[in-house]
Every structure is written in structure tokens, then in C-alpha cells.
Design an enzyme around this catalytic site. Sequence first.
Site, mmCIF file in Angstrom:
data_model
loop_
_atom_site.group_PDB
_atom_site.id
_atom_site.type_symbol
_atom_site.label_atom_id
_atom_site.label_comp_id
_atom_site.label_asym_id
_atom_site.label_seq_id
_atom_site.Cartn_x
_atom_site.Cartn_y
_atom_site.Cartn_z
ATOM 1 N N GLY A 33 0.818 -1.230 0.000
ATOM 2 C CA GLY A 33 0.000 0.000 0.000
ATOM 3 C C GLY A 33 0.836 1.256 0.000
ATOM 4 N N ALA A 34 1.843 1.295 -0.906
ATOM 5 C CA ALA A 34 2.777 2.438 -0.914
ATOM 6 C C ALA A 34 2.361 3.514 -1.915
ATOM 7 C CB ALA A 34 4.181 1.938 -1.224
ATOM 8 N N GLY A 37 -0.687 8.103 1.024
ATOM 9 C CA GLY A 37 -0.702 8.331 2.470
ATOM 10 C C GLY A 37 0.494 7.792 3.236
ATOM 11 N N GLY A 39 1.795 4.766 3.606
ATOM 12 C CA GLY A 39 2.696 3.850 2.891
ATOM 13 C C GLY A 39 3.619 4.586 1.939
ATOM 14 N N SER A 161 -3.796 0.456 14.181
ATOM 15 C CA SER A 161 -4.529 1.717 14.385
ATOM 16 C C SER A 161 -5.060 1.820 15.808
ATOM 17 C CB SER A 161 -5.698 1.758 13.419
ATOM 18 O OG SER A 161 -6.484 2.896 13.649
ATOM 19 N N TYR A 187 -13.934 -1.688 11.207
ATOM 20 C CA TYR A 187 -12.507 -1.329 11.150
ATOM 21 C C TYR A 187 -11.823 -1.803 12.446
ATOM 22 C CZ TYR A 187 -8.486 1.898 10.540
ATOM 23 O OH TYR A 187 -7.240 2.454 10.391
HETATM 24 N N1 LIG Z 1 -4.738 7.939 8.111
HETATM 25 C C1 LIG Z 1 -4.817 7.734 9.407
HETATM 26 O O1 LIG Z 1 -5.055 8.661 10.201
HETATM 27 C C2 LIG Z 1 -4.610 6.350 9.958
HETATM 28 C C3 LIG Z 1 -4.800 6.159 11.334
HETATM 29 C C4 LIG Z 1 -4.607 4.896 11.855
HETATM 30 C C5 LIG Z 1 -4.205 3.858 11.034
HETATM 31 N N2 LIG Z 1 -4.044 4.066 9.691
HETATM 32 C C6 LIG Z 1 -3.624 2.913 8.877
HETATM 33 O O2 LIG Z 1 -2.601 3.308 7.991
HETATM 34 C C7 LIG Z 1 -2.574 2.399 6.870
HETATM 35 C C8 LIG Z 1 -2.454 3.184 5.589
HETATM 36 O O3 LIG Z 1 -3.630 3.934 5.383
HETATM 37 P P1 LIG Z 1 -3.631 5.453 4.882
HETATM 38 O O4 LIG Z 1 -4.237 6.262 5.960
HETATM 39 O O5 LIG Z 1 -2.328 5.812 4.340
HETATM 40 O O6 LIG Z 1 -4.741 5.362 3.729
HETATM 41 P P2 LIG Z 1 -4.624 5.498 2.143
HETATM 42 O O7 LIG Z 1 -4.049 6.826 1.777
HETATM 43 O O8 LIG Z 1 -5.990 5.188 1.636
HETATM 44 O O9 LIG Z 1 -3.608 4.342 1.738
HETATM 45 C C9 LIG Z 1 -4.011 3.005 1.794
HETATM 46 C C10 LIG Z 1 -3.119 2.176 0.899
HETATM 47 O O10 LIG Z 1 -3.657 0.843 0.891
HETATM 48 C C11 LIG Z 1 -3.942 0.474 -0.465
HETATM 49 N N3 LIG Z 1 -5.101 -0.405 -0.546
HETATM 50 C C12 LIG Z 1 -6.360 -0.165 -0.143
HETATM 51 N N4 LIG Z 1 -7.141 -1.233 -0.425
HETATM 52 C C13 LIG Z 1 -6.352 -2.146 -1.028
HETATM 53 C C14 LIG Z 1 -6.573 -3.435 -1.545
HETATM 54 N N5 LIG Z 1 -7.784 -4.002 -1.567
HETATM 55 N N6 LIG Z 1 -5.525 -4.114 -2.081
HETATM 56 C C15 LIG Z 1 -4.285 -3.559 -2.097
HETATM 57 N N7 LIG Z 1 -4.024 -2.326 -1.630
HETATM 58 C C16 LIG Z 1 -5.054 -1.630 -1.107
HETATM 59 C C17 LIG Z 1 -4.203 1.787 -1.181
HETATM 60 O O11 LIG Z 1 -4.063 1.584 -2.583
HETATM 61 P P3 LIG Z 1 -4.703 2.598 -3.670
HETATM 62 O O12 LIG Z 1 -3.740 3.733 -3.792
HETATM 63 O O13 LIG Z 1 -4.800 1.749 -4.877
HETATM 64 O O14 LIG Z 1 -6.037 3.033 -3.127
HETATM 65 C C18 LIG Z 1 -3.135 2.661 -0.553
HETATM 66 O O15 LIG Z 1 -1.884 2.410 -1.145
HETATM 67 C C19 LIG Z 1 -3.852 1.567 6.977
HETATM 68 O O16 LIG Z 1 -3.543 0.296 7.496
HETATM 69 C C20 LIG Z 1 -4.697 2.358 7.976
HETATM 70 O O17 LIG Z 1 -5.608 1.534 8.649
HETATM 71 C C21 LIG Z 1 -4.238 5.293 9.137
#
Ligand SMILES: NC(=O)c1ccc[n+]([C@@H]2O[C@H](COP(=O)([O-])OP(=O)(O)OC[C@H]3O[C@@H](n4cnc5c(N)ncnc54)[C@H](OP(=O)(O)O)[C@@H]3O)[C@@H](O)[C@H]2O)c1
Length: 306
Positions: A33-34, A37, A39, A161, A187
Site C-alpha cells: 500500500g505504498a 498516504g 505507505g 490503528s 474497522y
Molecule cells: N490515516 C490515518 O489517520 C490512519 C490512522 C490509523 C491507522 N491508519 C492505517 O494506515 C494504513 C495506511 O492507510 P492510509 O491512511 O495511508 O490510507 P490510504 O491513503 O488510503 O492508503 C491506503 C493504501 O492501501 C492500499 N489499498 C487499499 N485497499 C487495497 C486493496 N484491496 N488491495 C491492495 N491495496 C489496497 C491503497 O491503494 P490505492 O492507492 O490503490 O487506493 C493505498 O496504497 C492503513 O492500514 C490504515 O488503517 C491510518
Amino acid sequence: MKLPEELQFIANARMEQKRTTARIDGQVCIITGATSGVGYHAAKRLAQGGAELNLVCRNIEKAVKVQAELKREYGAKIELVQADFSRLGDVRSAASTLLKNCSRIDVLINNTGVHMTRRTVTEAGFETAFCVNHLASFLFTRLLLDRLIESAPARIIHVNSQGHRFGGLELDDLNWERRRYKGLQGYGASKTAQLLTVWELADKLKGSGVTINAMHPGGVSTNIGMNNGLLFQWYQRLLIWPFLKSPEISGEAIYYLAAASEMANVSGRFFNQTVDEKPAAHALDRSLGKRIWKISEELTGLLEMA
Ligand SMILES: NC(=O)c1ccc[n+]([C@@H]2O[C@H](COP(=O)([O-])OP(=O)(O)OC[C@H]3O[C@@H](n4cnc5c(N)ncnc54)[C@H](OP(=O)(O)O)[C@@H]3O)[C@@H](O)[C@H]2O)c1
């Protein structure tokens, strides 16, 4: 004023976070997931630190852009592997490609994640968040585990999370067929399941030289949740994002956990970015952890492989 233990995570988020200047030149890192955000920023920081990267991404066009940027900026060696983590078949193929391509794995970062406001199911019938956030990372890690052990010292990091605190994990209704789906709890259930398996795997890895830790990347403005309806997207843009930080802090925290020498022997912990923190009580229930471990093995077909 000292906060009660279960609210300590609020104070921890305000603490000064640790950083490292250590380099990890030539270390082979896999990150899922790089393309966005957390990643994306972690991949950037790892490339800056000298890592050789394998980016496992759903959207190959977005991944090619990240690859080009990181090569241009840091001269990093970067390979791409395509996989949709809502399909366990894709997880298996990605792991098999990586095992062919990587003779060693020094760092594995399971970052892919989704937040669904409505219940949806994958082709195999799993509730989507449960599959993408937990089952896929569980299977992926297990398929790469022998290579990590051969490469020891090695580190596994699950991007988990604070959402695990919402709870929602019911072993007899993992796919939310009997309950009304609530996005935050869906979630929470997936993140609780993932966290429970961290303690189990940390125990199994004792003495192997491979560590496993989970972390909360901070409240950061990313695309998470933007796959949901327009109303939710609007709510997130206007009322949530203005209060969040840049995901650059998450990249820095993940780099610390992956690279800092003081983290070399730390395993089986949960970090609020870089602050060692006690998770919610329901995520520390070891008998529940043993049961979700076994169920996850069954659901991902790992038992049949054994
Ligand atoms: N943002 C926050 O405040 C926060 C807080 C707590 C935990 N987190 C955790 O941080 C991690 C990253 O999330 P983020 O906040 O950076 O969100 P994000 O910007 O939506 O990034 C998520 C990444 O996961 C990929 N992804 C989503 N569904 C997928 C699937 N079915 N198969 C393969 N890849 C998939 C996305 O790919 P695409 O680019 O193709 O969509 C993207 O690269 C997650 O585990 C999330 O639960 C985030």
C-alpha cells in the site's frame, strides 16, 4: 492531570516522537500500500535511508509514478508487485513473486488498509475490511516468514490503528452477517484481530532474530475512507482533514521502527507512532488471540498448506 490508563494514548500522541539517523543501505524492504498516504511516505523515507524497496500495490499506474519519483530523488532500487488484498489469491501470487525475486527480506511493512462505512464482501465472501486489513496481512506475513527467518535479523511492522479501540471483533460473526454493520467497529474488529495475532507471532518468533511490532501511524490526512459515499467524503474533507497531521510523520515513525538500532530486539509491542503503548484490554486477550490465530489460518488456507 494524569489521564486514566485507557486514555493515555491521547497524551502519547502529543509526546515528542523519536527519530533515527541510522541508514539501512542495501536492506531489502517490502511495503504494501505504498501508493498513497502513510505507505507512500514510509516508502519515501526508506528510500532516503538507502533501502532496496519492493512495493506491493493494487494500482500499478500509481505505483509506477511512485517508483519513478523515488528513483529520481534517491536513486533507489525499486521493484513493483501488483496485488489486490481483497483477493487472497493475489496475496499468494505476490508472495510467490517476492520469494522468487528476493533472496533475502530484511524488513516487511504491512500497511495496506481500508475503512468501509457500509458492509461489503469480497469475492470469497469475507467482510472487506476484515479481509484487507487482517486476513491479507496475516497470510502475506506467513508466506514470507521462512525467508525473513533465513535473513535474520529482520523486522516485521504491522501498520495497525488506535481504531482497534472501537472493538467489534466477534469470532462467530467475523463477516458481519448477524449484526448491523458499523464502519468504525468493522474497522476496529479487523485491527483488533491483527493486533491479537502480533502477540502470538512474537512468541513463535522468540529466538529467531525476527521481530514483529504493530504501530498506530498518527491521525494523518490520507485517502483512507475516500472510497466511501460522497457524503462521507465531504464530511472527511471538511470536518476531519483540517484537524489531522501530514502523513510525513507516519513515514518518519515507521522508519524509526524499521531502522533504529535500539529497536533491533524489541518485539511484540504496540507503538503510538514511536511511543510504546498499552493497547485496549480486549486486544490483549491471549486466549482470544489463540482462537483468532487458528481461525485466520483456516480462513486463509494455511492449515491445508501445513
Ligand atoms: N490515516 C490515518 O489517520 C490512519 C490512522 C490509523 C491507522 N491508519 C492505517 O494506515 C494504513 C495506511 O492507510 P492510509 O491512511 O495511508 O490510507 P490510504 O491513503 O488510503 O492508503 C491506503 C493504501 O492501501 C492500499 N489499498 C487499499 N485497499 C487495497 C486493496 N484491496 N488491495 C491492495 N491495496 C489496497 C491503497 O491503494 P490505492 O492507492 O490503490 O487506493 C493505498 O496504497 C492503513 O492500514 C490504515 O488503517 C491510518
